[in-house]
Scaffold this active site. Structure first.
Site, PDB file in Angstrom:
ATOM      1  N   SER A  63       0.794  -1.235   0.000  1.00  0.00           N
ATOM      2  CA  SER A  63       0.000   0.000   0.000  1.00  0.00           C
ATOM      3  C   SER A  63       0.821   1.278   0.000  1.00  0.00           C
ATOM      4  O   SER A  63       0.252   2.354  -0.194  1.00  0.00           O
ATOM      5  CB  SER A  63      -0.941   0.016   1.200  1.00  0.00           C
ATOM      6  OG  SER A  63      -2.055  -0.780   0.892  1.00  0.00           O
ATOM      7  N   LYS A  66       0.406   3.380  -2.939  1.00  0.00           N
ATOM      8  CA  LYS A  66      -0.751   4.279  -3.090  1.00  0.00           C
ATOM      9  C   LYS A  66      -0.335   5.749  -3.055  1.00  0.00           C
ATOM     10  O   LYS A  66      -1.015   6.606  -3.609  1.00  0.00           O
ATOM     11  CB  LYS A  66      -1.781   3.982  -1.987  1.00  0.00           C
ATOM     12  CG  LYS A  66      -2.420   2.589  -2.120  1.00  0.00           C
ATOM     13  CD  LYS A  66      -3.249   2.220  -0.891  1.00  0.00           C
ATOM     14  CE  LYS A  66      -3.843   0.813  -1.017  1.00  0.00           C
ATOM     15  NZ  LYS A  66      -4.505   0.346   0.206  1.00  0.00           N
ATOM     16  N   TYR A 190      -3.665  -2.183 -10.120  1.00  0.00           N
ATOM     17  CA  TYR A 190      -3.513  -2.021  -8.668  1.00  0.00           C
ATOM     18  C   TYR A 190      -2.598  -3.091  -8.062  1.00  0.00           C
ATOM     19  O   TYR A 190      -1.679  -2.803  -7.287  1.00  0.00           O
ATOM     20  CB  TYR A 190      -4.911  -2.061  -8.021  1.00  0.00           C
ATOM     21  CG  TYR A 190      -4.877  -2.122  -6.520  1.00  0.00           C
ATOM     22  CD1 TYR A 190      -4.539  -0.987  -5.770  1.00  0.00           C
ATOM     23  CD2 TYR A 190      -5.168  -3.300  -5.835  1.00  0.00           C
ATOM     24  CE1 TYR A 190      -4.494  -1.047  -4.383  1.00  0.00           C
ATOM     25  CE2 TYR A 190      -5.131  -3.357  -4.461  1.00  0.00           C
ATOM     26  CZ  TYR A 190      -4.794  -2.233  -3.733  1.00  0.00           C
ATOM     27  OH  TYR A 190      -4.739  -2.290  -2.366  1.00  0.00           O
ATOM     28  N   TYR A 241      -4.660   3.454   7.915  1.00  0.00           N
ATOM     29  CA  TYR A 241      -6.001   2.864   8.050  1.00  0.00           C
ATOM     30  C   TYR A 241      -6.663   3.318   9.349  1.00  0.00           C
ATOM     31  O   TYR A 241      -6.581   4.485   9.710  1.00  0.00           O
ATOM     32  CB  TYR A 241      -5.921   1.330   7.946  1.00  0.00           C
ATOM     33  CG  TYR A 241      -5.167   0.879   6.725  1.00  0.00           C
ATOM     34  CD1 TYR A 241      -5.600   1.288   5.464  1.00  0.00           C
ATOM     35  CD2 TYR A 241      -4.029   0.097   6.812  1.00  0.00           C
ATOM     36  CE1 TYR A 241      -4.914   0.897   4.332  1.00  0.00           C
ATOM     37  CE2 TYR A 241      -3.340  -0.289   5.670  1.00  0.00           C
ATOM     38  CZ  TYR A 241      -3.796   0.115   4.449  1.00  0.00           C
ATOM     39  OH  TYR A 241      -3.118  -0.266   3.325  1.00  0.00           O
ATOM     40  N   VAL A 259       1.057  -3.711   3.834  1.00  0.00           N
ATOM     41  CA  VAL A 259       1.016  -5.016   4.507  1.00  0.00           C
ATOM     42  C   VAL A 259       2.277  -5.860   4.283  1.00  0.00           C
ATOM     43  O   VAL A 259       2.429  -6.909   4.903  1.00  0.00           O
ATOM     44  CB  VAL A 259      -0.235  -5.866   4.144  1.00  0.00           C
ATOM     45  CG1 VAL A 259      -1.515  -5.242   4.652  1.00  0.00           C
ATOM     46  CG2 VAL A 259      -0.297  -6.159   2.669  1.00  0.00           C
TER      47      VAL A 259
HETATM   48  N1  GLU Z   1      -2.339  -5.274  -2.044  1.00  0.00           N
HETATM   49  C1  GLU Z   1      -2.851  -5.172  -0.706  1.00  0.00           C
HETATM   50  C2  GLU Z   1      -4.359  -5.367  -0.735  1.00  0.00           C
HETATM   51  O1  GLU Z   1      -4.990  -4.781  -1.552  1.00  0.00           O
HETATM   52  C3  GLU Z   1      -2.465  -3.862  -0.114  1.00  0.00           C
HETATM   53  C4  GLU Z   1      -2.953  -3.668   1.300  1.00  0.00           C
HETATM   54  C5  GLU Z   1      -1.951  -2.977   2.174  1.00  0.00           C
HETATM   55  O2  GLU Z   1      -0.758  -2.925   1.909  1.00  0.00           O
HETATM   56  O3  GLU Z   1      -2.372  -2.444   3.214  1.00  0.00           O
HETATM   57  O4  GLU Z   1      -4.919  -6.092   0.016  1.00  0.00           O
END
Ligand code: GLU
Length: 312
Positions: A63, A66, A190, A241, A259
């Site tokens: 993430s 992003k 993504y 988050y 993650v």
């Molecule tokens: N590719 C992961 C997902 O979409 C990213 C989530 C993350 O890094 O928090 O579940």
């Protein structure tokens, strides 16, 4: 204060830590990563690099991508992006679907999965995923000044085979028109951006434009100053988050977690920091990465809420 000394001590403390969190296992390819690892890299505004632990080991940025995807999307459509994605903390888990129905398919912010899927839809812009992914990879390589950065195809394949929640989010938002391409194309973009692999050193270098008010350290402007400040503001309010408030409270600088166990953190005007340890806490953020950044901020005095921002 000797920053190298502080980093050495943090690395030693993290090496001996008992509670290392749990490695993400919902993406099978990530489940086998050794939780004993910890790395940190700090690039200062003057270009100095201080790194320790497993700072050269590549990990899945997940993430954290992003942040770079948002930067590209704002470059393409500017403030029109905010018609399709909000700018508020969600208070929900990274992959939550509950808010989307009540809020008519407009995700709370670009850093939860739903919001990042909208951003991927914007970056796709009518092209094939490989075009959008190529653009993203070139952008990150340019930011880090490192052409060795690449996608881990095994991680991408693993998430493609199991990412049912993200497929549901994309299809659900398509019903509202916030996502405009077919779910497999948007997720192709993504998932591959999430599977980019970088070391702490590479990630800290890639984050320099957010420390330098939008400038590239090698010269030229990546984005306008106001946009860099806003991306930092979103990292502070939405970068962790449903634990974003806790991160702001404990660390006090903008940060974005993934993650894979990485965190990119920015001290505006001073430092771009990457910390990594694969074990996650209950909110899906790196357990030791967060602890290390908390310790670093405490010992340096770095904080966006401090009038002096430390003296390192
Ligand atoms: N590719 C992961 C997902 O979409 C990213 C989530 C993350 O890094 O928090 O579940």
């Amino acid at each position: 204060m000797d920053l190298s000394q502080i980093v050495e001590e943090i690395v030693a403390a993290m090496r001996d830590a008992d509670d290392r969190g749990t490695v993400a296992n919902y993406i099978p390819e990530l489940a086998g990563i050794d939780p004993a690892q910890f790395g940190i890299a700090i690039v200062m505004a003057d270009g100095r690099m201080i790194a320790g632990g497993d700072a050269d080991t590549g990990f899945s940025i997940q993430s954290i991508s992003k942040v770079f995807a948002l930067t590209l999307a704002l470059g393409k459509v500017g403030d029109q992006l905010w018609e399709r994605v909000g700018r508020e903390p969600s208070g929900n888990a990274f992959n939550s679907i509950v808010q989307l129905e009540q809020e008519k398919g407009v995700p709370r912010n670009p850093f939860i999965n739903a919001g990042a899927i909208v951003v991927a839809d914007v970056n796709l812009g009518g092209h094939q995923p490989r075009v959008a992914i190529g653009e993203m990879l070139r952008f990150i390589r340019y930011l880090a000044e490192d052409d060795g950065i690449a996608i881990n195809e095994a991680v991408a394949a693993s998430e493609t085979a199991t990412g049912f929640r993200n497929i549901a989010l994309a299809n659900y938002m398509r019903a509202f028109g916030t996502v405009r391409h077919a779910a497999d194309l948007v997720l192709g973009t993504y998932i591959h951006q999430c599977a980019i692999e970088m070391s702490c050193r590479q990630l800290a270098l890639a984050g320099r434009y957010l420390m330098l008010d939008g400038m590239h350290p090698a010269g030229g402007r990546v984005i306008p100053p106001a946009r860099a400040r806003r991306i930092n503001a979103l990292m502070l309010t939405c970068g962790h988050y449903d634990a974003s408030g806790d991160f702001a409270f404990r660390v006090g600088i903008p940060g974005k977690s993934g993650v894979g166990g990485g965190i990119l953190a920015i001290v505006p005007g001073r430092a771009s920091i990457a910390a990594w340890s694969p074990g996650l806490n209950a909110n899906g953020n790196s357990q030791l990465g967060t602890r290390a950044l908390e310790e670093l901020a405490r010992r340096t005095g770095w904080s966006v809420f401090s009038p002096t921002e430390g003296d390192a």
